[in-house]
Enzyme design. Sequence first.
Site, PDB file in Angstrom:
ATOM      1  N   CYS A   1       0.810  -1.368  -0.155  1.00 10.89           N
ATOM      2  CA  CYS A   1      -0.145  -0.019   0.053  1.00 10.89           C
ATOM      3  C   CYS A   1       0.923   1.277  -0.051  1.00 10.89           C
ATOM      4  CB  CYS A   1      -1.049   0.086   1.186  1.00 10.89           C
ATOM      5  SG  CYS A   1      -2.165  -1.487   1.065  1.00 10.89           S
TER       6      CYS A   1
ATOM      7  N   HIS B   1      -3.357   7.312   2.549  1.00 10.78           N
ATOM      8  CA  HIS B   1      -3.677   6.058   2.131  1.00 10.78           C
ATOM      9  C   HIS B   1      -5.053   5.743   2.552  1.00 10.78           C
ATOM     10  CE1 HIS B   1      -3.773   2.059   0.684  1.00 10.78           C
ATOM     11  NE2 HIS B   1      -3.521   1.560   2.171  1.00 10.78           N
TER      12      HIS B   1
ATOM     13  N   ASN C   1     -10.133   0.042   0.009  1.00  8.29           N
ATOM     14  CA  ASN C   1      -8.613   0.020  -0.227  1.00  8.29           C
ATOM     15  C   ASN C   1      -8.206  -0.350  -1.591  1.00  8.29           C
ATOM     16  OD1 ASN C   1      -5.947  -0.009  -0.105  1.00  8.29           O
ATOM     17  ND2 ASN C   1      -6.051  -1.082   2.004  1.00  8.29           N
TER      18      ASN C   1
HETATM   19  O1  UT7 Z   1      -3.756  -1.176   3.574  1.00 11.70           O
HETATM   20  C1  UT7 Z   1      -2.873  -1.957   3.851  1.00 11.70           C
HETATM   21  C2  UT7 Z   1      -2.764  -2.053   5.334  1.00 11.70           C
HETATM   22  N1  UT7 Z   1      -4.062  -2.694   6.023  1.00 11.70           N
HETATM   23  C3  UT7 Z   1      -4.689  -1.879   6.930  1.00 11.70           C
HETATM   24  O2  UT7 Z   1      -4.480  -0.877   7.507  1.00 11.70           O
HETATM   25  C4  UT7 Z   1      -5.969  -2.674   7.682  1.00 11.70           C
HETATM   26  C5  UT7 Z   1      -5.825  -2.411   8.994  1.00 11.70           C
HETATM   27  N2  UT7 Z   1      -6.851  -3.148   9.862  1.00 11.70           N
HETATM   28  C6  UT7 Z   1      -8.293  -2.868   9.634  1.00 11.70           C
HETATM   29  O3  UT7 Z   1      -8.726  -1.855   8.828  1.00 11.70           O
HETATM   30  C7  UT7 Z   1      -8.920  -3.376  10.856  1.00 11.70           C
HETATM   31  O4  UT7 Z   1      -8.388  -4.328  11.566  1.00 11.70           O
HETATM   32  C8  UT7 Z   1     -10.354  -4.327  10.145  1.00 11.70           C
HETATM   33  C9  UT7 Z   1     -11.212  -3.517   9.450  1.00 11.70           C
HETATM   34  C10 UT7 Z   1      -9.782  -5.442   9.164  1.00 11.70           C
HETATM   35  C11 UT7 Z   1     -10.868  -5.172  11.182  1.00 11.70           C
HETATM   36  O5  UT7 Z   1     -11.472  -4.017  12.039  1.00 11.70           O
HETATM   37  P1  UT7 Z   1     -11.364  -4.349  13.615  1.00 11.70           P
HETATM   38  O6  UT7 Z   1     -11.963  -3.358  14.201  1.00 11.70           O
HETATM   39  O7  UT7 Z   1      -9.903  -4.607  13.867  1.00 11.70           O
HETATM   40  O8  UT7 Z   1     -12.142  -5.802  13.947  1.00 11.70           O
HETATM   41  P2  UT7 Z   1     -11.341  -7.011  14.577  1.00 11.70           P
HETATM   42  O9  UT7 Z   1     -10.551  -7.888  13.565  1.00 11.70           O
HETATM   43  O10 UT7 Z   1     -10.921  -6.825  15.980  1.00 11.70           O
HETATM   44  O11 UT7 Z   1     -12.617  -7.811  14.879  1.00 11.70           O
HETATM   45  C12 UT7 Z   1     -13.850  -7.283  15.811  1.00 11.70           C
HETATM   46  C13 UT7 Z   1     -15.044  -8.214  15.564  1.00 11.70           C
HETATM   47  C14 UT7 Z   1     -14.595  -9.700  15.906  1.00 11.70           C
HETATM   48  O12 UT7 Z   1     -15.606 -10.427  16.534  1.00 11.70           O
HETATM   49  P3  UT7 Z   1     -15.434 -10.812  18.253  1.00 11.70           P
HETATM   50  O13 UT7 Z   1     -14.375 -11.654  18.099  1.00 11.70           O
HETATM   51  O14 UT7 Z   1     -15.158  -9.263  18.837  1.00 11.70           O
HETATM   52  O15 UT7 Z   1     -16.794 -11.260  18.384  1.00 11.70           O
HETATM   53  C15 UT7 Z   1     -14.669 -10.343  14.407  1.00 11.70           C
HETATM   54  O16 UT7 Z   1     -14.824 -11.491  14.373  1.00 11.70           O
HETATM   55  O17 UT7 Z   1     -15.622  -8.176  14.443  1.00 11.70           O
HETATM   56  C16 UT7 Z   1     -15.800  -9.518  13.982  1.00 11.70           C
HETATM   57  N3  UT7 Z   1     -15.463  -9.307  12.545  1.00 11.70           N
HETATM   58  C17 UT7 Z   1     -16.606  -8.826  11.786  1.00 11.70           C
HETATM   59  N4  UT7 Z   1     -17.947  -8.676  11.766  1.00 11.70           N
HETATM   60  C18 UT7 Z   1     -18.730  -8.500  10.775  1.00 11.70           C
HETATM   61  C19 UT7 Z   1     -14.563  -9.251  11.618  1.00 11.70           C
HETATM   62  N5  UT7 Z   1     -14.510  -8.929  10.556  1.00 11.70           N
HETATM   63  C20 UT7 Z   1     -15.978  -8.700  10.171  1.00 11.70           C
HETATM   64  C21 UT7 Z   1     -16.832  -8.536   9.320  1.00 11.70           C
HETATM   65  N6  UT7 Z   1     -18.262  -8.391   9.471  1.00 11.70           N
HETATM   66  N7  UT7 Z   1     -16.536  -8.315   7.954  1.00 11.70           N
END
Ligand code: UT7
Length: 331
Positions: free
Chosen positions: A116, A256, A286
């Site tokens: 990225c 970004h 993204n």
């Molecule tokens: O550009 C290159 C670099 N990439 C980035 O900068 C991406 C960086 N990361 C992110 O943007 C975020 O971490 C994500 C958008 C990928 C995920 O968001 P998050 O707030 O970090 O969520 P998480 O992975 O901590 O998940 C929170 C909860 C989990 O459930 P529990 O364990 O709390 O019950 C996940 O299972 O949300 C759940 N979850 C979802 N729920 C609905 C994870 N993905 C989804 C989804 N829809 N798509």
Amino acid sequence: MSQIHAAITAVGSYVPDYVLTNQELETLVDTNDEWITTRTGIKERRILKEPGKGTSFLAIKAAQNLLEKKQLDPAEIDLVIVATATPDLPVAATAVFVASEIGAVNAFAYDLQAACSGFLYGMSTAAAYISSGRYKKVLLIGADKMSSIIDYKDRATCIIFGDGGGAVLFEPNEEGLGHQDEILRSDGIGREFLKIEAGGSIKPATVETVQNKEHFVYQDGKTVFKFAVTNMADVSVKIMDRNHLTPADVHWLVPHQANKRIVDATASRMGIEEHKVLMNIERYGNTTSATLPLLLSDYERQFKKGDNLIFAAFGGGFTWGSLYLKWAYNS
Ligand code: UT7
């Protein structure tokens, strides 16, 4: 003789027609519009659906858009760089094909891979070639067909990424406009947290790697998020400090588009007000190497000659950085 700066003198872009909405994703994985919108800021992404078309298709369209707007003869271009994490082929650089297809018959061309941060690193490379006096016209393209490496059954990644391409032309400027300063960084710890496991030289493709879905992007989102928030903000604040820029001096932040929350955190650490923060993640998601030039294309009409732009990016590797550029023209 005054110092040669490398200025952006034209912008072009292209996104495919197909719109993948949060509602459609709800039919593919266990997710919902509300979760995606609040956690990422994304509402829809563009997807290149036509079989047989790769990243070069996006790059060529973006470059042709630039050439047409600028009324530039492609034979004048010295160098074509394509920043991409999704080249057409593992071997044979996409940029070489792109250069030929757009008629850049006097150019040499190569790809640049920094996930990225690819376009940001490419800006540094393009600017160095110009300010050294070695070349006069460098076409930098950021393009990615992320849909080619996404598992549409993995809700941790399929909600984030989209396809697109953007292009900028760098030319010499003797008024002091263009590239001013940059801080570029990398840390190899990152490849544990954001990667494609197979298909490279460590683990070439086999029937098993395909069955195990090891050719798709894997991301530990939470860890990447933490690194991104801290590092993108750190370098952006540092570049303001060392160029004696107050928040009032910065006209635009060009960040970004990985996640709206990462962008908001970066802007807040820099003290930049919301109306100066370029944002289009809600429409494109993204697009990896394409986010920065797509932003430039969307906001080009609002920029004024002399405006101070701060670019910031963070990506797989890890790679990240910030770059200070003075805009060189009025549209
Ligand atoms: O550009 C290159 C670099 N990439 C980035 O900068 C991406 C960086 N990361 C992110 O943007 C975020 O971490 C994500 C958008 C990928 C995920 O968001 P998050 O707030 O970090 O969520 P998480 O992975 O901590 O998940 C929170 C909860 C989990 O459930 P529990 O364990 O709390 O019950 C996940 O299972 O949300 C759940 N979850 C979802 N729920 C609905 C994870 N993905 C989804 C989804 N829809 N798509």
